[in-house]
Design a protein around this motif. Structure first.
Motif, mmCIF file in Angstrom:
data_model
loop_
_atom_site.group_PDB
_atom_site.id
_atom_site.type_symbol
_atom_site.label_atom_id
_atom_site.label_comp_id
_atom_site.label_asym_id
_atom_site.label_seq_id
_atom_site.Cartn_x
_atom_site.Cartn_y
_atom_site.Cartn_z
ATOM 1 N N PHE A 116 14.759 113.374 -4.209
ATOM 2 C CA PHE A 116 14.484 113.825 -5.563
ATOM 3 C C PHE A 116 15.801 113.934 -6.323
ATOM 4 O O PHE A 116 16.724 114.630 -5.880
ATOM 5 N N GLU A 117 15.869 113.265 -7.433
ATOM 6 C CA GLU A 117 17.082 113.292 -8.242
ATOM 7 C C GLU A 117 17.423 114.720 -8.629
ATOM 8 O O GLU A 117 16.550 115.575 -8.710
ATOM 9 N N GLY A 118 18.722 114.982 -8.820
ATOM 10 C CA GLY A 118 19.200 116.327 -9.139
ATOM 11 C C GLY A 118 18.312 117.049 -10.131
ATOM 12 O O GLY A 118 18.060 116.545 -11.225
ATOM 13 N N GLU A 119 17.829 118.209 -9.745
ATOM 14 C CA GLU A 119 16.897 118.958 -10.574
ATOM 15 C C GLU A 119 17.601 119.686 -11.718
ATOM 16 O O GLU A 119 18.819 119.848 -11.708
ATOM 17 N N ASP A 120 16.807 120.134 -12.669
ATOM 18 C CA ASP A 120 17.351 120.966 -13.730
ATOM 19 C C ASP A 120 17.715 122.336 -13.172
ATOM 20 O O ASP A 120 17.328 122.707 -12.072
ATOM 21 N N PHE A 121 18.458 123.096 -13.953
ATOM 22 C CA PHE A 121 18.812 124.449 -13.528
ATOM 23 C C PHE A 121 17.562 125.321 -13.509
ATOM 24 O O PHE A 121 16.650 125.142 -14.308
ATOM 25 N N TYR A 122 17.537 126.277 -12.587
ATOM 26 C CA TYR A 122 16.385 127.148 -12.433
ATOM 27 C C TYR A 122 16.856 128.558 -12.088
ATOM 28 O O TYR A 122 18.058 128.805 -11.905
ATOM 29 N N ARG A 123 15.913 129.453 -11.972
ATOM 30 C CA ARG A 123 16.232 130.858 -11.733
ATOM 31 C C ARG A 123 16.857 131.052 -10.355
ATOM 32 O O ARG A 123 16.360 130.550 -9.345
ATOM 33 N N CYS A 124 17.946 131.814 -10.302
ATOM 34 C CA CYS A 124 18.630 132.092 -9.031
ATOM 35 C C CYS A 124 17.959 133.266 -8.336
ATOM 36 O O CYS A 124 17.703 134.305 -8.958
ATOM 37 N N GLY A 125 17.668 133.111 -7.069
ATOM 38 C CA GLY A 125 17.036 134.187 -6.318
ATOM 39 C C GLY A 125 17.996 135.284 -5.913
ATOM 40 O O GLY A 125 17.579 136.319 -5.384
ATOM 41 N N TYR A 126 19.297 135.112 -6.151
ATOM 42 C CA TYR A 126 20.286 136.107 -5.745
ATOM 43 C C TYR A 126 20.753 136.959 -6.926
ATOM 44 O O TYR A 126 20.630 138.172 -6.905
ATOM 45 N N CYS A 127 21.291 136.309 -7.951
ATOM 46 C CA CYS A 127 21.798 137.076 -9.094
ATOM 47 C C CYS A 127 20.769 137.176 -10.216
ATOM 48 O O CYS A 127 21.021 137.820 -11.228
ATOM 49 N N LYS A 128 19.619 136.502 -10.041
ATOM 50 C CA LYS A 128 18.497 136.551 -10.997
ATOM 51 C C LYS A 128 18.802 135.853 -12.319
ATOM 52 O O LYS A 128 18.055 136.015 -13.282
ATOM 53 N N ASN A 129 19.890 135.088 -12.363
ATOM 54 C CA ASN A 129 20.186 134.299 -13.549
ATOM 55 C C ASN A 129 19.052 133.293 -13.753
ATOM 56 O O ASN A 129 18.740 132.505 -12.864
ATOM 57 N N GLU A 130 18.452 133.297 -14.930
ATOM 58 C CA GLU A 130 17.275 132.469 -15.176
ATOM 59 C C GLU A 130 17.567 130.979 -15.151
ATOM 60 O O GLU A 130 16.690 130.169 -14.865
ATOM 61 N N THR A 131 18.792 130.588 -15.456
ATOM 62 C CA THR A 131 19.142 129.163 -15.463
ATOM 63 C C THR A 131 20.466 128.945 -14.740
ATOM 64 O O THR A 131 21.316 128.169 -15.195
ATOM 65 N N GLY A 132 20.643 129.630 -13.599
ATOM 66 C CA GLY A 132 21.951 129.586 -12.953
ATOM 67 C C GLY A 132 22.044 128.720 -11.711
ATOM 68 O O GLY A 132 23.148 128.360 -11.301
ATOM 69 N N SER A 133 20.921 128.358 -11.105
ATOM 70 C CA SER A 133 20.963 127.686 -9.809
ATOM 71 C C SER A 133 20.553 126.227 -9.926
ATOM 72 O O SER A 133 19.743 125.846 -10.781
ATOM 73 N N ARG A 134 21.108 125.400 -9.041
ATOM 74 C CA ARG A 134 20.798 123.980 -9.052
ATOM 75 C C ARG A 134 20.969 123.397 -7.659
ATOM 76 O O ARG A 134 21.892 123.771 -6.929
ATOM 77 N N SER A 135 20.067 122.478 -7.270
ATOM 78 C CA SER A 135 20.170 121.839 -5.958
ATOM 79 C C SER A 135 19.543 120.457 -6.002
ATOM 80 O O SER A 135 18.812 120.112 -6.937
ATOM 81 N N ASN A 136 19.876 119.650 -5.003
ATOM 82 C CA ASN A 136 19.217 118.369 -4.786
ATOM 83 C C ASN A 136 18.302 118.521 -3.584
ATOM 84 O O ASN A 136 18.546 119.363 -2.703
ATOM 85 N N GLY A 137 17.270 117.712 -3.512
ATOM 86 C CA GLY A 137 16.339 117.866 -2.405
ATOM 87 C C GLY A 137 15.657 116.581 -2.015
ATOM 88 O O GLY A 137 15.695 115.577 -2.742
ATOM 89 N N MET A 138 15.043 116.599 -0.853
ATOM 90 C CA MET A 138 14.237 115.476 -0.391
ATOM 91 C C MET A 138 13.150 115.988 0.538
ATOM 92 O O MET A 138 13.300 117.015 1.201
#
Length: 479
Positions: free
Chosen positions: A15-37
């Motif tokens: 899966f191509e690099g996703e958009d930013f999403y909510r971080c489960g640690y600091c709760k930043n609504e648009t702080g986290s990002r990852s690639n996946g398959m």
């Protein structure tokens, strides 16, 4: 290590690099990002190579944080069990479990809910992630931050019992010295204890308090005296007895290993019985049982913790060619006072050491992700010696060498060699393997058959993240 014959190859959808999403640690609504398959199937060799490049699985979803962009960088951490010694906090948890099993005694103290790792993927993988109570490793179990206090009463009771006799004697001696301050014989001194005036010092009617540190020093001194006397006695016996093969004497003050605590024999009338069962569980990892591997084989396993016939916790681990990787653990919250997150981690460390005895190269314990920017997730660094994975060159660096840099910056390159590069970075895509229309082919053939716009940029991103070895061994599904 080649894949065993008969096992299915690794098949993944990237899966191509996703958009930013909510971080489960600091709760930043648009702080986290990852690639996946998505892994339709995966060999243990390929997954070992992937986690050594910062990937991590949650079920069949395999993801890699975009380290230099995410708000809370997640560094892969591994413990070196062959050199592991439990800390004081770890020993307290093990002693607490033994006391509970043998005598049924426990102290809930101020036991608060332990740190959770489930948030790690809540936003990252959304529907793919297991949304249950996880504890230790980055998809893991709770580790109690205040377990130092949970067994405070136990430690106090033990110290009081140990000091009773010698403390009494020393305190009597101390009292005599106080009475002899004038230089007169003790028999001519009569002291009538009286309560001190407020703010005027200690109560002379009670023996002086002694610090635990002083008590330990005194006990150590007594042990040294005893050892000296024993050595002299043995030396005298050797002079008069026939020579024989030397026997190894038990070493005094030798630190107890984690096995010494875990496998300590319970009394026959133990209040509780704790049992364990282990069996293969559903996973994208293909189970393998090669002759040179561990007796249990490679793959994903459930480890069940049974207390008096009742299941109280279940851990999931991956047994891989070079490590035991802890996936997650869920448990009955009624037994959180036993610090099951810490206890299960220590048992898994002991299990890794056990597997190493037959499979020499299996010598590490992977704990998921270490997140220094999240204070409650730093507990993984207490399992030492341990290493963090450099996010740029993918070499392991002792955690002690990384901490100062992490204090200054959330994202760090741990490898101090400025000329070092990612040795697995792919230089060309021609030999990357693709599964296209049920046919396996190299990428250069796939390009000729591909219809529509080119996907080379996405494929290049995938290849950079998995590395050359995996790109030429795994099958990238293209529709």
């Amino acid at each position: 290590m080649a894949a065993a014959l008969g096992t299915s190859p690794t098949i993944v959808e990237y899966f191509e690099g996703e958009d930013f999403y909510r971080c489960g640690y600091c709760k930043n609504e648009t702080g986290s990002r990852s690639n996946g398959m998505w892994a339709h199937s995966m060999t243990v060799q390929d997954y070992q190579a992937l986690i050594d490049r910062g990937w991590r699985r949650s079920g069949k979803y395999v993801y890699k944080p975009v380290m230099n962009q995410t708000c809370c960088p997640q560094y892969t951490i591994r413990c070196r069990p062959l050199h592991f010694q439990p800390s004081k906090s770890h020993k307290k948890v093990l002693k607490k479990m033994f006391k509970f099993l043998s005598k049924g005694e426990f102290s809930r103290g101020n036991n608060e809910e332990e740190p959770m790792d489930s948030q790690m993927d809540d936003a990252a993988v959304d529907d793919f992630v297991l949304k249950s109570k996880l504890d230790i490793q980055s998809d893991h179990r709770p580790l109690s931050e205040d377990y130092n206090e949970v067994v405070e009463s136990e430690v106090k009771e033990k110290e009081e019992n140990l000091e009773t006799k010698e403390t009494k004697e020393l305190n009597q001696s101390h009292a005599k010295r106080e009475k002899l301050g004038s230089g007169e014989p003790s028999r001519s001194v009569k002291v009538v204890p009286s309560a001190p005036k407020p703010g005027k010092g200690a109560d002379l009617s009670k023996p002086p308090c002694r610090k635990a540190k002083d008590i330990r020093k005194e006990r150590k001194r007594q042990k040294l005296i005893l050892k000296s006397q024993t050595d002299k006695l043995e030396g005298s016996q050797i002079q008069h007895e026939p020579q024989s093969l030397p026997s190894e004497k038990p070493k005094l003050n030798q630190p107890k290993s984690v096995e010494d605590f875990i496998f300590d024999t319970l009394p026959e009338d133990a209040a509780h019985q704790l049992e364990f069962t282990r069996f293969l569980c559903s996973s994208p990892l293909e189970a393998e049982n090669p002759p040179e591997g561990p007796d249990c084989g490679y793959g994903s396993f459930h480890q069940q913790y049974w207390l008096d016939g009742k299941i109280i916790a279940v851990g999931v681990i991956d047994v891989l060619p070079y490590c035991v990787s802890s996936v997650y653990l869920y448990y009955d919250p009624d037994y959180s006072f036993l610090s099951l997150g810490v206890y299960s981690a220590l048992r898994e460390i002991a299990f890794t050491r056990q597997l190493h005895e037959k499979t020499f190269q299996l010598s590490y314990y992977y704990m998921g992700f270490y997140i220094h920017s999240c204070p409650k997730m730093r507990y993984k660094g207490q399992y030492r010696p341990s290493d963090l994975l450099c996010p740029e060159t993918y070499v392991w660096v002792p955690i002690e060498q990384c901490l100062s840099a992490l204090e200054s910056s959330k994202y760090c390159r741990f490898n101090q060699d400025t000329k070092a590069v990612d040795e697995e970075r792919i230089k060309e895509l021609d030999q990357l393997r693709v599964l296209y229309k049920r046919t396996v082919m190299p990428y250069n053939i796939y390009k000729k058959r591909q219809k529509g716009p080119s996907d080379e940029a996405i494929v290049q991103q995938y290849a950079d993240l998995v590395g050359q070895t995996c790109s030429e061994r795994m099958l990238l599904f293209r529709s």
